[in-house]
Design an enzyme around this catalytic site. Structure first.
Site, mmCIF file in Angstrom:
data_model
loop_
_atom_site.group_PDB
_atom_site.id
_atom_site.type_symbol
_atom_site.label_atom_id
_atom_site.label_comp_id
_atom_site.label_asym_id
_atom_site.label_seq_id
_atom_site.Cartn_x
_atom_site.Cartn_y
_atom_site.Cartn_z
ATOM 1 N N LYS A 1 0.758 -1.327 -0.119
ATOM 2 C CA LYS A 1 0.106 -0.002 0.256
ATOM 3 C C LYS A 1 0.815 1.275 -0.086
ATOM 4 O O LYS A 1 1.954 1.283 0.926
ATOM 5 C CB LYS A 1 -0.999 -0.028 1.214
ATOM 6 C CG LYS A 1 -1.801 1.047 1.321
ATOM 7 C CD LYS A 1 -3.043 1.016 2.417
ATOM 8 C CE LYS A 1 -2.608 1.559 3.532
ATOM 9 N NZ LYS A 1 -2.446 3.195 3.786
ATOM 10 N N ARG B 1 2.503 -0.510 10.831
ATOM 11 C CA ARG B 1 3.608 -0.585 12.115
ATOM 12 C C ARG B 1 3.935 -2.069 12.503
ATOM 13 O O ARG B 1 5.188 -2.337 12.815
ATOM 14 C CB ARG B 1 3.395 0.474 13.044
ATOM 15 C CG ARG B 1 3.563 1.807 12.493
ATOM 16 C CD ARG B 1 3.018 2.769 13.224
ATOM 17 N NE ARG B 1 1.293 2.789 13.021
ATOM 18 C CZ ARG B 1 0.460 3.547 13.555
ATOM 19 N NH1 ARG B 1 0.937 4.483 14.446
ATOM 20 N NH2 ARG B 1 -0.943 3.423 13.523
HETATM 21 O O1 C5P Z 1 0.623 1.155 11.092
HETATM 22 P P1 C5P Z 1 -0.926 0.603 10.996
HETATM 23 O O2 C5P Z 1 -1.081 -0.787 10.860
HETATM 24 O O3 C5P Z 1 -1.858 1.359 12.050
HETATM 25 O O4 C5P Z 1 -1.215 1.192 9.500
HETATM 26 C C1 C5P Z 1 -2.625 1.162 9.017
HETATM 27 C C2 C5P Z 1 -2.771 1.694 7.452
HETATM 28 O O5 C5P Z 1 -4.244 1.907 7.126
HETATM 29 C C3 C5P Z 1 -2.466 3.304 7.533
HETATM 30 O O6 C5P Z 1 -1.486 3.235 6.346
HETATM 31 C C4 C5P Z 1 -3.367 4.169 7.487
HETATM 32 O O7 C5P Z 1 -3.102 5.154 6.741
HETATM 33 C C5 C5P Z 1 -4.580 3.154 6.892
HETATM 34 N N1 C5P Z 1 -6.033 3.276 7.098
HETATM 35 C C6 C5P Z 1 -6.582 3.240 8.205
HETATM 36 N N2 C5P Z 1 -7.573 3.478 8.447
HETATM 37 C C7 C5P Z 1 -8.650 3.540 7.526
HETATM 38 C C8 C5P Z 1 -8.086 3.474 6.163
HETATM 39 C C9 C5P Z 1 -6.754 3.389 5.787
HETATM 40 O O8 C5P Z 1 -5.768 2.989 9.431
HETATM 41 N N3 C5P Z 1 -9.859 3.745 7.674
#
Ligand code: C5P
Length: 256
Positions: free
Chosen positions: A56, A233
């Site tokens: 992504k 993360r």
């Molecule tokens: O690091 P982590 O696992 O929290 O990352 C989640 C990813 O999903 C980030 O790139 C964030 O921008 C994306 N995202 C999110 N919630 C949403 C849509 C996308 O956390 N509703």
């Protein structure tokens, strides 16, 4: 525990779905390349590309590195999710969707709160494009809880707001949504097996929650009907990202 039929997504795979659960999991795990520049992205992809197939590209990396960061990923046979969460007037979003489709990405996000006219314009922009990407309407960010929603004048609970956004998106002709694991079963029941339901906020047991609010472990999200899981993360900040990704694939496989 196997996934009940009602919650099982279908996939338009070019090839038949693999029978090995870990291989199935590999086709459904998307790693968020939330890094500051192309060099950091390339380094992470080099660590991960034998373990995962989906990457992504979001706001941080795209703003720093531009569309050029997509091309090598596509050329190397990876599937790319362009997560720029478009939200603008319908004409502008339609143009952005056309530009994104031309990059060869497979998934594109836009904010459902942009409204039915914006969603319809985005869908219309893909008409006539061969093998178009899937449009995903972001229902409610997984970092939002009731108090955050209330602060921007949304008085519904996150669950009710997600359902409202999904019903509106379906009426506008979309079948793809981003939601948290807590709402994915409701959305799967609304969309049926053709819904493309993408779930971020995934945290293996014991992982740091950070700024996310509506979280779930990988196997739970799949059991609730997720098509794809987005993990950032917990993989990208692990001391060994490939090991962390592999552990998540194995947890996903338990639900498949
Ligand atoms: O690091 P982590 O696992 O929290 O990352 C989640 C990813 O999903 C980030 O790139 C964030 O921008 C994306 N995202 C999110 N919630 C949403 C849509 C996308 O956390 N509703």
């Amino acid at each position: 525990m196997p996934i009940p039929e009602r919650l099982n997504p279908t996939f338009a795979y070019a090839a038949p779905a693999p029978s090995d659960p870990v291989e199935q999991a590999r086709q459904r795990l998307i790693v968020a390349l939330d890094v500051p520049d192309a060099a950091a992205a390339n380094e992470l992809v080099a660590h991960l590309e034998n373990t995962v197939t989906w990457f992504k590209v979001g706001l941080e990396l795209f703003t720093a590195a531009g569309p050029a960061v997509i091309e090598p990923l596509v050329r190397r046979g990876h599937s790319v999710f362009l997560d720029l969460k478009f939200h603008d007037i319908p004409n502008t979003v339609a143009g952005a969707v056309r530009s994104a489709a031309a990059l060869g990405v497979r998934l594109i996000t836009l904010h459902a709160v942009g409204g039915p006219a914006m969603l319809s314009a985005a869908r219309a922009a893909l008409e006539g494009i061969e093998n178009p990407p899937e449009l995903l309407a972001v229902t409610v960010l997984t970092s939002m809880d009731s108090s955050q929603l209330n602060s921007v004048g949304m008085d519904r609970s996150p669950a009710d707001q997600v359902e409202l956004m999904a019903r509106m998106g379906l009426a506008a002709g979309l079948r793809g949504f981003v939601c948290s694991a807590q709402e994915v079963a409701t959305l799967r029941a609304l969309t049926g097996p053709e819904g493309v339901l993408v779930v971020p906020g995934i945290r293996p047991a014991g992982a740091d929650i950070a700024d996310q609010k509506r979280i779930a472990p990988p196997a739970d999200a799949l059991r609730q009907g997720a098509s794809y899981l987005v993990v950032g993360r917990p993989i990208t900040q692990a001391s060994d990202p490939a090991d962390a990704a592999d552990a998540i694939l194995r947890q996903m496989a338990e639900a498949l």
